[in-house]
Design a protein around this motif. Structure first.
Motif, PDB file in Angstrom:
ATOM      1  N   TYR A  73       0.867  -1.174   0.000  1.00 18.37           N
ATOM      2  CA  TYR A  73       0.000   0.000   0.000  1.00 18.37           C
ATOM      3  C   TYR A  73       0.897   1.214   0.000  1.00 18.37           C
ATOM      4  CZ  TYR A  73      -3.859  -3.045   1.244  1.00 18.37           C
ATOM      5  OH  TYR A  73      -4.812  -4.018   1.265  1.00 18.37           O
ATOM      6  N   SER A  74       0.514   2.214  -0.731  1.00 20.16           N
ATOM      7  CA  SER A  74       1.421   3.331  -0.928  1.00 20.16           C
ATOM      8  C   SER A  74       1.348   4.293   0.233  1.00 20.16           C
ATOM      9  CB  SER A  74       1.074   4.023  -2.239  1.00 20.16           C
ATOM     10  OG  SER A  74      -0.217   4.535  -2.127  1.00 20.16           O
ATOM     11  N   ILE A  75       1.829   3.862   1.373  1.00 19.40           N
ATOM     12  CA  ILE A  75       1.953   4.765   2.508  1.00 19.40           C
ATOM     13  C   ILE A  75       3.408   5.198   2.565  1.00 19.40           C
ATOM     14  CG2 ILE A  75       1.907   4.902   5.009  1.00 19.40           C
ATOM     15  CD1 ILE A  75      -0.466   3.212   5.043  1.00 19.40           C
ATOM     16  N   PRO A  76       3.678   6.472   2.456  1.00 19.30           N
ATOM     17  CA  PRO A  76       5.073   6.890   2.477  1.00 19.30           C
ATOM     18  C   PRO A  76       5.725   6.574   3.829  1.00 19.30           C
ATOM     19  CG  PRO A  76       3.611   8.744   2.093  1.00 19.30           C
ATOM     20  CD  PRO A  76       2.760   7.563   2.312  1.00 19.30           C
ATOM     21  N   VAL A  77       7.005   6.428   3.759  1.00 22.78           N
ATOM     22  CA  VAL A  77       7.741   6.047   4.963  1.00 22.78           C
ATOM     23  C   VAL A  77       7.663   7.138   6.005  1.00 22.78           C
ATOM     24  CG1 VAL A  77       9.980   5.308   5.788  1.00 22.78           C
ATOM     25  CG2 VAL A  77       9.222   4.649   3.540  1.00 22.78           C
ATOM     26  N   ASP A  78       7.607   8.385   5.575  1.00 18.42           N
ATOM     27  CA  ASP A  78       7.561   9.480   6.548  1.00 18.42           C
ATOM     28  C   ASP A  78       6.317   9.380   7.417  1.00 18.42           C
ATOM     29  OD1 ASP A  78       9.891  10.424   5.823  1.00 18.42           O
ATOM     30  OD2 ASP A  78       9.140  12.105   4.599  1.00 18.42           O
ATOM     31  N   ALA A  92       6.157   0.055   9.863  1.00 15.50           N
ATOM     32  CA  ALA A  92       5.066   0.352   8.942  1.00 15.50           C
ATOM     33  C   ALA A  92       4.036  -0.759   8.948  1.00 15.50           C
ATOM     34  CB  ALA A  92       5.617   0.546   7.526  1.00 15.50           C
ATOM     35  N   VAL A  93       4.496  -1.999   9.071  1.00 12.03           N
ATOM     36  CA  VAL A  93       3.548  -3.110   9.005  1.00 12.03           C
ATOM     37  C   VAL A  93       2.714  -3.196  10.270  1.00 12.03           C
ATOM     38  CG1 VAL A  93       4.920  -4.443   7.411  1.00 12.03           C
ATOM     39  CG2 VAL A  93       5.277  -4.708   9.854  1.00 12.03           C
ATOM     40  N   GLN A  94       3.118  -2.469  11.329  1.00 17.77           N
ATOM     41  CA  GLN A  94       2.296  -2.502  12.531  1.00 17.77           C
ATOM     42  C   GLN A  94       1.168  -1.485  12.482  1.00 17.77           C
ATOM     43  OE1 GLN A  94       5.027  -2.039  15.729  1.00 17.77           O
ATOM     44  NE2 GLN A  94       6.116  -3.922  15.214  1.00 17.77           N
ATOM     45  N   LEU A  95       1.178  -0.658  11.454  1.00 17.05           N
ATOM     46  CA  LEU A  95       0.159   0.390  11.392  1.00 17.05           C
ATOM     47  C   LEU A  95      -1.218  -0.195  11.154  1.00 17.05           C
ATOM     48  CD1 LEU A  95       1.793   3.159   9.282  1.00 17.05           C
ATOM     49  CD2 LEU A  95       1.155   3.249  11.674  1.00 17.05           C
ATOM     50  N   HIS A  96      -1.302  -1.133  10.264  1.00 14.12           N
ATOM     51  CA  HIS A  96      -2.608  -1.634   9.853  1.00 14.12           C
ATOM     52  C   HIS A  96      -2.477  -3.117   9.544  1.00 14.12           C
ATOM     53  CE1 HIS A  96      -6.173  -2.180   7.335  1.00 14.12           C
ATOM     54  NE2 HIS A  96      -6.655  -1.162   8.032  1.00 14.12           N
ATOM     55  N   PRO A  97      -3.453  -3.900   9.941  1.00 13.67           N
ATOM     56  CA  PRO A  97      -3.321  -5.340   9.672  1.00 13.67           C
ATOM     57  C   PRO A  97      -3.333  -5.680   8.190  1.00 13.67           C
ATOM     58  CG  PRO A  97      -5.428  -4.832  10.704  1.00 13.67           C
ATOM     59  CD  PRO A  97      -4.603  -3.601  10.797  1.00 13.67           C
ATOM     60  N   GLY A  98      -3.841  -4.790   7.352  1.00 15.80           N
ATOM     61  CA  GLY A  98      -3.863  -5.088   5.930  1.00 15.80           C
ATOM     62  C   GLY A  98      -2.585  -4.708   5.211  1.00 15.80           C
ATOM     63  N   LEU A  99      -1.561  -4.322   5.959  1.00 17.38           N
ATOM     64  CA  LEU A  99      -0.327  -3.804   5.369  1.00 17.38           C
ATOM     65  C   LEU A  99       0.773  -4.834   5.585  1.00 17.38           C
ATOM     66  CD1 LEU A  99       0.336  -0.974   4.211  1.00 17.38           C
ATOM     67  CD2 LEU A  99       1.182  -0.387   6.450  1.00 17.38           C
ATOM     68  N   TRP A 100       1.517  -5.121   4.533  1.00 21.79           N
ATOM     69  CA  TRP A 100       2.640  -6.039   4.732  1.00 21.79           C
ATOM     70  C   TRP A 100       3.732  -5.674   3.748  1.00 21.79           C
ATOM     71  CZ3 TRP A 100      -1.644  -7.247   1.967  1.00 21.79           C
ATOM     72  CH2 TRP A 100      -1.451  -7.754   0.690  1.00 21.79           C
ATOM     73  N   ARG A 129      -0.777 -10.708   6.491  1.00 26.96           N
ATOM     74  CA  ARG A 129      -1.450 -11.154   7.715  1.00 26.96           C
ATOM     75  C   ARG A 129      -2.918 -10.864   7.539  1.00 26.96           C
ATOM     76  NH1 ARG A 129       0.912  -7.179  11.525  1.00 26.96           N
ATOM     77  NH2 ARG A 129       0.621  -5.941   9.660  1.00 26.96           N
ATOM     78  N   LEU A 130      -3.743 -11.771   7.856  1.00 31.93           N
ATOM     79  CA  LEU A 130      -5.180 -11.563   7.701  1.00 31.93           C
ATOM     80  C   LEU A 130      -5.776 -11.206   9.054  1.00 31.93           C
ATOM     81  CD1 LEU A 130      -6.120 -14.461   5.336  1.00 31.93           C
ATOM     82  CD2 LEU A 130      -6.087 -12.054   4.837  1.00 31.93           C
ATOM     83  N   ALA A 131      -6.614 -10.200   9.034  1.00 34.40           N
ATOM     84  CA  ALA A 131      -7.259  -9.816  10.287  1.00 34.40           C
ATOM     85  C   ALA A 131      -8.246 -10.895  10.724  1.00 34.40           C
ATOM     86  CB  ALA A 131      -7.982  -8.490  10.108  1.00 34.40           C
ATOM     87  N   GLY A 190      -1.817 -15.986   6.794  1.00 34.58           N
ATOM     88  CA  GLY A 190      -2.681 -16.325   7.913  1.00 34.58           C
ATOM     89  C   GLY A 190      -2.615 -17.782   8.303  1.00 34.58           C
ATOM     90  N   GLY A 191      -1.920 -18.595   7.537  1.00 35.39           N
ATOM     91  CA  GLY A 191      -1.737 -19.987   7.932  1.00 35.39           C
ATOM     92  C   GLY A 191      -2.933 -20.866   7.686  1.00 35.39           C
ATOM     93  N   GLY A 192      -3.676 -20.676   6.621  1.00 26.96           N
ATOM     94  CA  GLY A 192      -4.795 -21.561   6.321  1.00 26.96           C
ATOM     95  C   GLY A 192      -5.676 -20.967   5.249  1.00 26.96           C
ATOM     96  N   TRP A 193      -6.800 -21.680   4.977  1.00 22.31           N
ATOM     97  CA  TRP A 193      -7.760 -21.149   4.004  1.00 22.31           C
ATOM     98  C   TRP A 193      -8.380 -19.884   4.569  1.00 22.31           C
ATOM     99  CZ3 TRP A 193      -6.314 -23.558   0.086  1.00 22.31           C
ATOM    100  CH2 TRP A 193      -6.165 -24.936   0.020  1.00 22.31           C
TER     101      TRP A 193
END
Lengths: 531, 324
Positions: free
Chosen positions: B14-19, B60-68, B75-77, B94-97
C-alpha cells in the motif's frame, strides 16, 4: 377508559396506490362518480384538487392515473390496520362514523407498554408499516370523542398544505386524558364533523351555530324537536354522558382476502406489489392471532381467452399457487421472498385480473425470542430460510443430500435425495449406519454414471489415447445377483498419463450392462475418479 | 551490501510513504530527521541509513493489519481454517484457508485430488457444527468415499443450479448459479461453500461473489476449469485474494506397455499446487503436497504367486467358465 382513534384520511388512495406495479412518483387521483376524491402529492403539484371533474383533472395533468374507489379494498386495508392494533389491546373496533377510523381502548394496556406516550409511539410504528398510510391519532376518554378529534385533525390537515414530514402531522394530533382539557377542545370542534348534523348544515348555519360548544349550551328539548334525538344522542356519546358500548373486533379463523388488480397483469412482476399487499394483511392477521403461517395459497383469476372464430369467451380460469413452509413463519420479509421466487417461476396462462390469498394452515405459537447475538437456534432458522429460498427458485428437487446405502456396488452405495430443510433424524441415522458397514478399501469421490467403456490394447485399458498404468488391485466385487443388476467385477486403481488417479474395473464375464455405450465386449470400464 | 538489500526488498504493497509511517510511531522511537537510536530497536544493526529504513519498514507493518512488506506473507485480520497440510499452511497468508474471501482453484480436469486437498478444512468446519454446501458438483459423489475422508455425509448439502429442465438458456443457468451462491454467502449461516462455477465467467460476476463472500464467516472455495477455452485463465486478473492452480504430478512416460503391470508409482499420491495469487511474495516453484493415500498398503499389490507379473493376462475372461 382511554380510547385512541386512528383516522386514515387517504386510505382509499393509499390502498389503491400500493397495488400499482410501478413507483409512486406518477400523479394519481382516485375517482368517485366522475369527481376527483383524493390526489397524491405529485398530482397536487400539477394543480389537481379533490372535487374537480374528470375532464378538468385530465386537462390539468394529461398523464394522471385515475383509479376507482373500491369499498372492499378499503375495508381490507382498514382491517389490516385494526389487526396491527390488536397487538396493543383486545378491545379494537372499527367505528361506523367517521369512516376509515380504528378505535382502541388502551387503559388496561398502559402499564404494560410504559405509559401513553410510549404506547402511541409503538402503535404508530406498528401501523405505518408499508404500505405507508398517513394517519392521525387522537385520544380521549370516549370512543366517539377520540374519533371526532382524529377526524378533526385530518380535516385541518386536508384543508391546509399537505404535511410531508411526520412531525407536521404530530402537531395536528391531539391527546388529552384530563377531563377539563378534552371537553374544552371538543367544544371548539366544528359541527360539520357530526354524523347526525348531516342535512342540517343550513339550519345550523342560519342559527349561528358553528361549534359543538355552542350547540351544547342550547336547551335540549328544543334541539330534539328541531334536529331529532340522534343529534343529542351523538353529543351525549361524544361527551360521555350516556354509555357507548362497542363490539370488539373478532378475528376470523381462516384468512381470506381478495384484491382486484387495477389493470390486467400480463407478467408476474406486475402481480407482485398487489400480492405483497395481501401478504401484509395476512401477516397482520397471523400476528393478531399470535400464530405463524404454515402454508398459504395465492390464487390468480385470469381473463377468459377469446378463441379464434368463436366470439364467446372461455370461462375464466384460475391458477392456484400453494406455498408451504418447512417451519411456520410470520416474518414478512421471508414470506415475501418466497412468494417472489414462486411467482417468478410461474407461467401465466392468461392476463390476471384478480388475486385471492387464502390461509387456513397456521400454528398458534408465541413468537420466538429475539436474541442479541447469533445463537445455534437462530442459525438453524436462518438456514431453513435459506434452503426454502433456494428451493423456491431452483425447484424443490434441486437441493439434495447424499444418503449412503449398505451395498458393495459403488453405483448403489450412495443416492442423493431431495433434502427436507430439516433432515429427519432417523434418516440421518440410517445413512450413518450404512457408512459404518462401508468397505474400508479406498473409494473414489467422483462416480461416472454410466461407466465409461475403455478400449483395450495389448491387455491394457486405454483412456484418452494413452494407456492406463494399473497401480493397485484387484478388488473383487461380486454381488447383486438377487436384484437383476449383478456385478462381477475386478477393480483396479490406475493412473492416467496426466498423473490423475482413476478407478477402473474389468468385467469378469463379458456381459455388457445395459446403457453402456462402447465397443463390443470391451471388458474394461472407467467408473470413478479420485477427487 | 546490507543497505542495498534492504533498499531493494522493502516494497510497500500500500502506498503509505515512509515518513507517515515513522510519524505514527512513538516519539521516543525517533522522528523523521531526528537521530535514531537503533540499538534499542534493531539489536545488532548499524546506525546507518539502511538500518533506519529497515526500522521504518518494521514499524510500517504494525500500522494496519492489511499492510505487509513485499517479502512477507500477508497477515489476515480474520481467522483462517487450517488446511491440514503443514507445508501448505506455511505458504498461505494467515496460515490456512482464508475466511471472508474467495479462494479460487483452477483445475485442468476432474479428479486430481481436489477433494482430498479440501477435505481437512471441510471436516474442521463440520466439526465446528456448521454446514457445508456443495454447489453444482460436476459428477455424482460417492457417499462412502466422502465418509472415508472424514466428512459427515448426511450433513452435506448439494445444490444443483444447472439442471437441464430448470431453465432453457445458458445465461439463465449462470444467473441461477450465481444467485444461489450469493444467497448462501450472504446469509451468514453457512460454514463452508464449495462451488464449481460455470465456465467462461465474467470478472464482474466473480467480483460480486467476492463482495458477498466478505459477509461469509468461513472458507468459500470456487473451482474453475483450467483447460480448453479457459486454458489461459490463470493470466486473467481475479478478484479472489487467493488463487491456486492444481496439477497432477506427471506420470513417467510409459514407453513399454508390456512392462510390469504394477510398477512403483512415484508422484501418484501427490498434487502440485501453483500459488498463482496470494497476499505475499510470488512463489514461482509449485508446491508439491503428499495427499492422503488411496493406494492403501493392504490393497497395494502384494508380491506373491497369485499376483505376479503375469497375473493380469490370467484375468482375461476367456480363462473363466461362464455358467450363466
Amino acid at each position: 377508559m382511554l380510547w385512541i382513534a386512528i383516522h386514515l384520511p387517504l386510505l382509499s388512495l393509499e390502498s389503491w396506490a400500493a397495488t400499482l406495479p410501478f413507483a409512486l412518483q406518477a400523479p394519481l387521483a382516485l375517482m368517485n362518480a366522475q369527481r376527483v376524491l383524493s390526489v397524491n402529492a405529485a398530482a397536487q403539484a400539477l394543480g389537481v384538487r379533490p372535487g374537480l371533474k374528470r375532464a378538468t383533472a385530465l386537462a390539468l395533468a394529461p398523464d394522471l392515473l385515475l383509479g376507482r374507489i373500491d369499498e372492499a379494498r378499503d375495508a381490507q386495508a382498514l382491517l389490516r390496520v385494526a389487526h396491527a392494533a390488536l397487538a396493543f389491546t383486545p378491545m379494537v373496533s372499527i367505528g361506523p362514523h367517521p369512516a376509515h377510523t380504528v378505535l382502541l381502548e388502551v387503559q388496561s394496556s398502559l402499564r404494560c407498554f410504559g405509559g401513553e406516550a410510549a404506547l402511541l409511539q409503538r402503535l404508530r410504528a406498528a401501523v405505518t408499516r408499508p404500505p405507508l398510510h398517513r394517519l392521525h391519532i387522537a385520544s380521549a376518554p370516549t370512543p366517539q370523542g377520540a374519533a371526532l378529534l382524529a377526524h378533526w385533525a385530518s380535516r385541518g390537515c386536508a384543508d391546509g398544505p399537505v404535511p410531508d414530514a411526520p412531525a407536521d402531522i404530530e402537531t395536528l394530533d391531539w391527546h388529552g386524558a384530563s377531563p377539563g382539557r378534552w371537553r374544552q377542545r371538543l367544544d371548539a370542534a366544528p359541527l360539520a364533523l357530526l354524523a347526525a348534523a348531516a342535512g342540517h348544515e343550513a339550519a345550523l348555519q342560519g342559527m349561528g351555530l358553528h361549534t359543538l360548544g355552542a350547540l351544547r349550551r342550547l336547551p335540549r328539548a328544543g334541539l330534539a324537536r328541531r334536529f331529532g334525538e340522534a343529534l343529542l344522542d351523538e353529543i351525549d356519546r361524544i361527551l360521555g354522558v350516556c354509555p357507548d358500548p362497542r363490539l370488539p373486533l373478532a378475528l376470523p379463523e381462516v384468512f381470506s382476502a381478495q384484491l382486484e388488480l387495477w389493470t390486467r397483469a400480463d407478467t408476474t412482476d406486475q402481480i407482485l406489489p398487489a400480492a405483497a399487499v395481501l401478504l401484509e394483511q395476512l401477516v397482520a392477521w397471523a400476528r393478531a392471532r399470535q400464530g405463524r403461517v404454515g402454508r398459504f395459497a395465492l390464487s390468480l383469476r385470469h381473463e377468459g381467452r377469446r378463441t379464434r372464430g368463436d366470439l364467446a369467451r372461455e370461462a375464466p380460469c384460475a391458477t392456484e399457487l400453494a406455498i408451504s413452509l418447512t417451519q411456520p413463519s410470520s416474518d414478512m420479509a421471508h414470506l415475501h421472498a418466497l412468494l417472489r421466487e414462486h411467482l417468478s417461476r410461474l407461467q401465466l396462462p392468461a392476463p390476471t385480473l384478480e388475486l385471492r390469498l387464502h390461509c387456513a394452515d397456521w400454528v398458534a405459537s408465541a413468537p420466538p425470542n429475539e436474541s442479541l447475538f447469533p445463537t445455534p437456534r437462530s442459525e438453524s432458522e436462518g438456514l431453513v430460510h435459506l434452503i426454502e429460498r433456494l428451493q423456491a427458485r431452483l425447484g424443490p428437487g434441486q437441493v439434495r443430500r447424499l444418503v449412503a446405502a449398505a451395498d458393495h456396488r459403488p453405483e448403489c452405495a450412495s443416492r442423493s435425495l431431495p433434502a427436507q430443510a430439516a433432515l429427519g433424524r432417523a434418516e440421518a441415522a440410517i445413512g450413518r449406519g450404512a457408512l459404518h458397514g462401508a468397505p474400508t478399501a479406498p473409494r473414489p469421490v467422483w462416480l461416472l454414471n454410466p461407466p465409461q467403456a475403455l478400449r483395450e490394447h495389448r491387455h491394457r485399458p486405454w483412456l484418452d489415447g494413452q494407456p492406463l498404468q494399473l497401480l493397485c488391485g484387484p478388488e473383487r466385487i461380486e454381488t447383486g445377483w438377487w436384484d437383476g443388476l449383478p456385478a462381477e467385477r475386478d477393480y483396479f486403481i490406475a493412473r492416467q498419463g496426466s498423473g490423475a488417479l482413476v478407478w477402473v474395473y474389468r468385467l469378469r464375464h463379458a456381459r455388457i450392462p445395459e446403457g453402456v455405450a462402447g465397443e463390443a465386449a470391451p471388458g474394461w470400464f472407467l467408473q470413478g475418479r479420485f477427487g | 551490501l546490507k543497505e542495498k538489500w534492504l533498499a531493494q526488498n522493502t516494497v510497500y504493497k500500500y502506498s503509505i510513504p515512509v515518513d507517515i509511517a515513522s510519524a505514527f510511531s512513538s516519539p521516543t522511537h525517533g522522528r523523521p530527521g531526528a537521530p535514531v537510536r537503533p540499538v534499542a530497536l534493531l539489536p545488532g544493526s548499524l546506525p546507518l541509513p539502511g538500518a533506519q529504513a529497515a526500522w521504518k519498514a518494521a514499524h510500517a507493518v504494525q500500522l494496519h493489519p492489511g499492510l505487509w512488506l513485499g517479502h512477507q506473507l500477508g497477515r489476515l485480520a480474520d481467522h483462517t481454517v487450517p488446511t491440514g497440510f503443514a507445508a501448505l499452511d506455511a505458504e498461505l497468508p494467515g496460515g490456512g484457508w482464508p475466511c471472508r474471501g474467495l479462494t479460487e482453484f483452477l483445475l485442468p480436469q476432474l479428479g486430481l485430488g481436489e477433494i482430498r486437498l479440501l477435505a481437512p478444512g471441510l471436516v474442521a468446519t463440520q466439526q465446528a457444527g456448521r454446514l457445508v454446501m456443495l454447489f453444482d458438483p460436476p459428477a455424482e459423489l460417492s457417499a462412502p468415499a466422502l465418509a472415508q475422508l472424514g466428512l459427515d455425509v448426511p450433513e452435506l448439502l448439494l445444490i444443483q443450479t444447472r439442471a437441464p429442465g430448470l431453465a432453457s438458456s445458458a445465461s439463465a443457468n449462470h444467473q441461477n448459479s450465481l444467485w444461489a451462491l450469493e444467497q448462501a454467502l450472504k446469509s451468514g449461516h453457512v460454514g463452508a461453500v464449495l462451488a464449481w462455477l460455470p465456465p467462461l465467467l465474467r470478472t464482474e460476476h466473480l467480483r460480486r461473489l467476492q463482495l458477498a463472500a466478505q459477509a461469509h464467516d468461513g472458507p468459500a472455495f470456487v473451482l474453475r476449469p483450467w483447460c480448453g477455452q479457459e486454458a489461459g485463465i490463470h493470466t486473467h486478473p481475479t478478484p479472489a485474494p487467493l488463487r491456486l492452480g492444481l496439477r497432477p504430478v506427471g506420470a513417467r512416460a510409459m514407453a513399454d506397455p508390456g512392462a510390469a503391470p504394477f510398477p512403483s508409482a512415484p508422484g501418484a499420491e501427490q498434487l502440485s499446487l501453483h500459488l498463482l495469487k496470494r497476499r505475499g511474495p510470488p512463489r514461482l516453484q509449485p508446491l508439491v503436497l503428499k495427499l492422503p493415500s488411496v493406494l492403501a498398503p493392504t490393497h497395494a499389490r502384494a508380491p506373491g504367486p497369485a499376483m505376479d507379473g503375469e497375473a493380469l493376462p490370467a484375468l482375461r475372461p476367456a480363462t473363466f467358465v461362464n455358467l450363466a
